[in-house]
Scaffold this active site. Sequence first.
Site, PDB file in Angstrom:
ATOM      1  N   GLU A   3     -41.159  -4.151 -14.989  1.00  0.00           N
ATOM      2  CA  GLU A   3     -41.610  -5.036 -16.049  1.00  0.00           C
ATOM      3  C   GLU A   3     -43.157  -5.159 -16.110  1.00  0.00           C
ATOM      4  O   GLU A   3     -43.402  -5.694 -15.021  1.00  0.00           O
ATOM      5  CB  GLU A   3     -40.807  -6.386 -16.152  1.00  0.00           C
ATOM      6  CG  GLU A   3     -39.971  -6.769 -17.485  1.00  0.00           C
ATOM      7  CD  GLU A   3     -39.209  -8.155 -16.978  1.00  0.00           C
ATOM      8  OE1 GLU A   3     -37.839  -7.757 -16.578  1.00  0.00           O
ATOM      9  OE2 GLU A   3     -39.888  -9.061 -17.205  1.00  0.00           O
ATOM     10  N   ARG A  37     -32.509 -10.248 -13.460  1.00  0.00           N
ATOM     11  CA  ARG A  37     -33.840  -9.414 -13.085  1.00  0.00           C
ATOM     12  C   ARG A  37     -33.848  -7.965 -13.158  1.00  0.00           C
ATOM     13  O   ARG A  37     -32.679  -7.434 -12.761  1.00  0.00           O
ATOM     14  CB  ARG A  37     -34.189  -9.829 -11.771  1.00  0.00           C
ATOM     15  CG  ARG A  37     -34.804 -11.076 -11.641  1.00  0.00           C
ATOM     16  CD  ARG A  37     -36.314 -11.192 -12.195  1.00  0.00           C
ATOM     17  NE  ARG A  37     -36.878 -12.518 -11.949  1.00  0.00           N
ATOM     18  CZ  ARG A  37     -36.604 -13.561 -12.903  1.00  0.00           C
ATOM     19  NH1 ARG A  37     -35.938 -13.603 -13.889  1.00  0.00           N
ATOM     20  NH2 ARG A  37     -37.299 -14.740 -12.554  1.00  0.00           N
ATOM     21  N   HIS A  52     -37.621  -9.926 -22.169  1.00  0.00           N
ATOM     22  CA  HIS A  52     -37.401 -10.949 -21.102  1.00  0.00           C
ATOM     23  C   HIS A  52     -37.492 -12.383 -21.722  1.00  0.00           C
ATOM     24  O   HIS A  52     -38.417 -13.301 -21.624  1.00  0.00           O
ATOM     25  CB  HIS A  52     -38.432 -11.020 -20.006  1.00  0.00           C
ATOM     26  CG  HIS A  52     -38.155 -11.713 -18.737  1.00  0.00           C
ATOM     27  ND1 HIS A  52     -38.362 -11.343 -17.498  1.00  0.00           N
ATOM     28  CD2 HIS A  52     -37.257 -12.748 -18.819  1.00  0.00           C
ATOM     29  CE1 HIS A  52     -37.873 -12.260 -16.668  1.00  0.00           C
ATOM     30  NE2 HIS A  52     -37.352 -12.963 -17.345  1.00  0.00           N
TER      31      HIS A  52
HETATM   32  C1  GLV Z   1     -36.735 -16.139 -16.004  1.00  0.00           C
HETATM   33  O1  GLV Z   1     -36.590 -15.026 -16.107  1.00  0.00           O
HETATM   34  C2  GLV Z   1     -36.484 -17.433 -15.172  1.00  0.00           C
HETATM   35  O2  GLV Z   1     -36.250 -16.898 -13.950  1.00  0.00           O
HETATM   36  O3  GLV Z   1     -36.485 -18.646 -15.631  1.00  0.00           O
END
Ligand code: GLV
Length: 329
Positions: free
Chosen positions: A269, A240, A287
């Site tokens: 983000e 993250r 991402h």
């Molecule tokens: C993606 O970042 C998720 O948490 O699935």
Amino acid sequence: MTDKPRVWVSRPTFPGVIARLEPHFEVSVEEAERKFSPSELADKLAAQDAVIVGLKDRIGAAEIAGAHRLRIVANLGVGYDNLDLDALGAAGIAASNTADVLNESVADYTWALLLGAARRMSAAERWLRAGHWHGSEFKAWLGTDVRGRTLGILGMGRIGQAIAHRAVGFGMPVIYHNRSPLPEAVERACNARYVDKQQLLGGADFLVLALPLSARTRHAIAAPELALMKPTAMLVNIARGGIVDDAALAAALRDRRLAGAALDVFEGEPKVHPALLTLDNVVLSPHIASATTDTRRAMTSLAVDNVLAMFGYGPHAGRPPNILNPNVL
Ligand code: GLV
């Protein structure tokens, strides 16, 4: 209008999978990807019995204040830092995630990023697309071999373990740090050795972050931690944004106090720290670590299972399989 309970899906997914809800629910699906403001979310949630949402839908006390019918928020993602579990729990609303079905895709992509950084793939491609050809020069585009180098993993949950399993094929010893060490048999299966955080930072040639974002892990990698890493090391973040202090990382990369990085997630983000965009020793992606057709379909299917179960349907009737706050049941 029917008297079926209502489900809202906040982003386009896989219609064939969402169709499994239709016998039991009145389903509405957003046709275009967008970010909802807190008040738009509050309005949407107020009218629903269940919602399937994505990571950019931030749901806390304000968004559920008028959501008196809402029984479950099914998150399309394994991470759930977008959900305030305390607020949901206090309101008796269940929350679920999509753990496990994405482990292998995310682990594969982590290796793509790691190898991409080690072999300078993004910069080389930009160079080629700009009309250059230096590949034929013997000493152009020299990268780093991974064989024999140490892989460090911070956060050794199921994704971390899937990443570690792949290290055997690349001939990399694995060290890891986690809130607590894994059982010995799991460590053996991962070929991984537990170390403290300082040893991890100082020992890793490639450091992969695979831990959830929380108040405790925010800026787990900031200037002091970066200073402990080898100047030849590379950092890979598939976890993250916010776990890394991106400004401090950009400074370390710029000054070559860190050799490289590969980032799929960013603080703030969808914004990316502007300094990262100017650096050649970092591989960037938007991402997408879980973004394969099979996995995104499986994530949708799991979110649907969780909603169905909450309303007493399907094999998990009464107990959503990925419930995050079981105390509400
Ligand atoms: C993606 O970042 C998720 O948490 O699935």
